[in-house]
Design an enzyme around this catalytic site. Structure first.
Site, short mmCIF file in Angstrom:
data_model
loop_
_atom_site.label_atom_id
_atom_site.label_comp_id
_atom_site.label_asym_id
_atom_site.label_seq_id
_atom_site.Cartn_x
_atom_site.Cartn_y
_atom_site.Cartn_z
N GLY A 1 -24.27 30.92 34.36
CA GLY A 1 -23.36 31.84 33.69
C GLY A 1 -23.94 33.22 33.49
N PRO B 1 -31.16 32.45 36.34
CG PRO B 1 -31.10 31.50 34.21
CD PRO B 1 -31.18 32.81 34.91
CB VAL B 2 -28.97 29.00 40.56
CG1 VAL B 2 -27.79 28.65 41.47
CG2 VAL B 2 -29.96 29.88 41.29
CG ASP C 1 -19.79 37.01 36.68
OD1 ASP C 1 -19.30 37.14 35.56
OD2 ASP C 1 -20.35 35.98 37.07
CB SER D 1 -27.62 33.91 39.53
OG SER D 1 -27.48 33.14 40.66
CB ALA E 1 -22.13 38.79 40.83
CB ALA E 2 -27.41 39.61 40.31
O1 PMV Z 1 -19.86 31.66 33.93
P1 PMV Z 1 -19.90 33.13 34.08
O2 PMV Z 1 -20.73 33.84 33.10
O3 PMV Z 1 -20.10 33.57 35.49
O4 PMV Z 1 -18.51 33.72 33.64
C1 PMV Z 1 -17.30 33.30 34.04
C2 PMV Z 1 -16.28 34.01 33.22
C3 PMV Z 1 -14.92 33.40 33.32
O5 PMV Z 1 -14.10 34.19 32.48
C4 PMV Z 1 -14.94 31.97 32.82
C5 PMV Z 1 -14.39 33.42 34.74
C6 PMV Z 1 -14.10 34.81 35.28
O6 PMV Z 1 -13.95 34.92 36.51
O7 PMV Z 1 -13.95 35.76 34.52
#
Ligand code: PMV
Length: 319
Positions: free
Chosen positions: A104, A100-101, A151, A107, A109-110
């Site tokens: 969290g 999912p875009v 990520d 996506s 980074a992948a």
């Molecule tokens: O929202 P996600 O799963 O891409 O994670 C972000 C994690 C944070 O700690 C909120 C930000 C980061 O850069 O680590």
């Protein structure tokens, strides 16, 4: 000629947000969801530049027509610079992803890692994981302000990690596999926005926020110990306590809290939001036989989708 690259989704177990401020965090790959990029010569397109087909984000165009700061244009240009190669003409880059875009799950980074690997494979210039990871981090920085780097690290290495910003990665040794239910709230929430909101709040109330970051970091340390010693049942209460801190730094919302409560009521051993928050995902620790029931409870409480995944030891990263 053709070459492919792929990378998994990821989920943060403990330490989100505090990790941006130097505290440790734990994250694991979610191999059920992947991004894959395939670069191939297209004999029918010999006279044009590199074409991109990315149905998940409705792109079908030449890379030259994308805005210069588009994530896909940036990752392609930066990778070619690193490989010291010209833009491949008369080729198509197909990008498929079921991650999912803005959910969290890493996506962006992948997709970056998959594209970097496809280009490196196409030119037969293998890159080390360290090179892939640091390039993917550069792209994350352009698009997410001040990311911690967690990520890109998890999706590149495809292994559970104990992560501290700017430090070499520590692999997390999972002594005993454990099962998670991941529930998508269906509420997209760009990480850059929640990270910026937490930064403003930290600037206003530095002492309180530093204290909360310390507590979140300590919970991540305790979770690492539990995972590495096979005391996975301890992770449930640690998740619950983390969620309380994440609410205190104001990255939850009523819909997320409802999902967390529903997971516990359906028999989860603990639950919390995961990632940037204010949307995105909730994770719940479950005994394997409870997984289906917890997933059903989460759906009933409004989850747009659920996924059951087992966290085990390292897997070999895809090239
Ligand atoms: O929202 P996600 O799963 O891409 O994670 C972000 C994690 C944070 O700690 C909120 C930000 C980061 O850069 O680590």
């Amino acid at each position: 000629m053709q070459a492919s690259g792929s990378a998994p989704a990821k989920i943060i177990l403990f330490g989100e947000h505090a990790v941006v401020y130097g505290r440790p965090a734990l994250a694991v790959p979610v191999p059920e969801l992947r991004a894959r990029a395939t670069l191939r010569q297209n004999p029918q397109a010999a006279n044009r530049g590199l074409g991109i087909r990315a149905p998940a984000v409705s792109i079908q165009d030449e890379v030259g027509n994308l805005p210069a700061d588009h994530p896909l244009a940036v990752v392609i240009h930066r990778t070619l610079e690193l490989l010291d190669r010209e833009m491949p003409a008369g080729c198509d880059l197909q990008i498929e992803s079921n991650i999912p875009v803005s959910g969290g799950m890493g996506s962006g980074a992948a997709v970056s890692v998959a594209v970097i690997r496809a280009l490196a494979g196409f030119f037969d210039r293998p890159l080390t994981r360290e090179q892939v990871n640091s390039l993917a981090f550069e792209i994350e920085k352009i698009h997410h302000g001040s990311p911690s780097g967690i990520d890109n690290t998890v999706v590149t290495y495809e292994e559970p990690v104990y992560f501290v910003k700017s430090q070499p990665i520590h692999r997390l040794r999972v002594a005993k596999p454990f099962t998670l239910v991941i529930a998508d709230s269906g509420i997209p929430s760009p990480t850059a926005i929640t990270v910026a909101a937490v930064r403003r709040a930290w600037q206003t109330e530095p002492v309180r926020y530093e204290q909360l970051f310390d507590e979140i970091g300590t919970l991540a340390q305790m979770a690492r110990f539990a995972i590495e010693t096979g005391r996975t049942e301890e992770l449930g209460p640690l998740m619950d306590q983390s969620h309380v801190r994440l609410c205190e730094i104001d990255v939850s919302r009523p819909e997320i809290d409802r999902l967390v409560d529903a997971a516990r009521q359906a028999g989860a051993l603990g639950a919390k939001l995961s990632g940037g928050g204010r949307g995105g995902n909730v994770i719940a620790l479950v005994a394997e036989q409870q997984a289906a029931g917890v997933a059903a409870g989460l759906k009933q409480a409004g989850a747009a989708g659920t996924l059951i995944t087992t966290v085990a030891g390292p897997r070999s990263a895809s090239q």
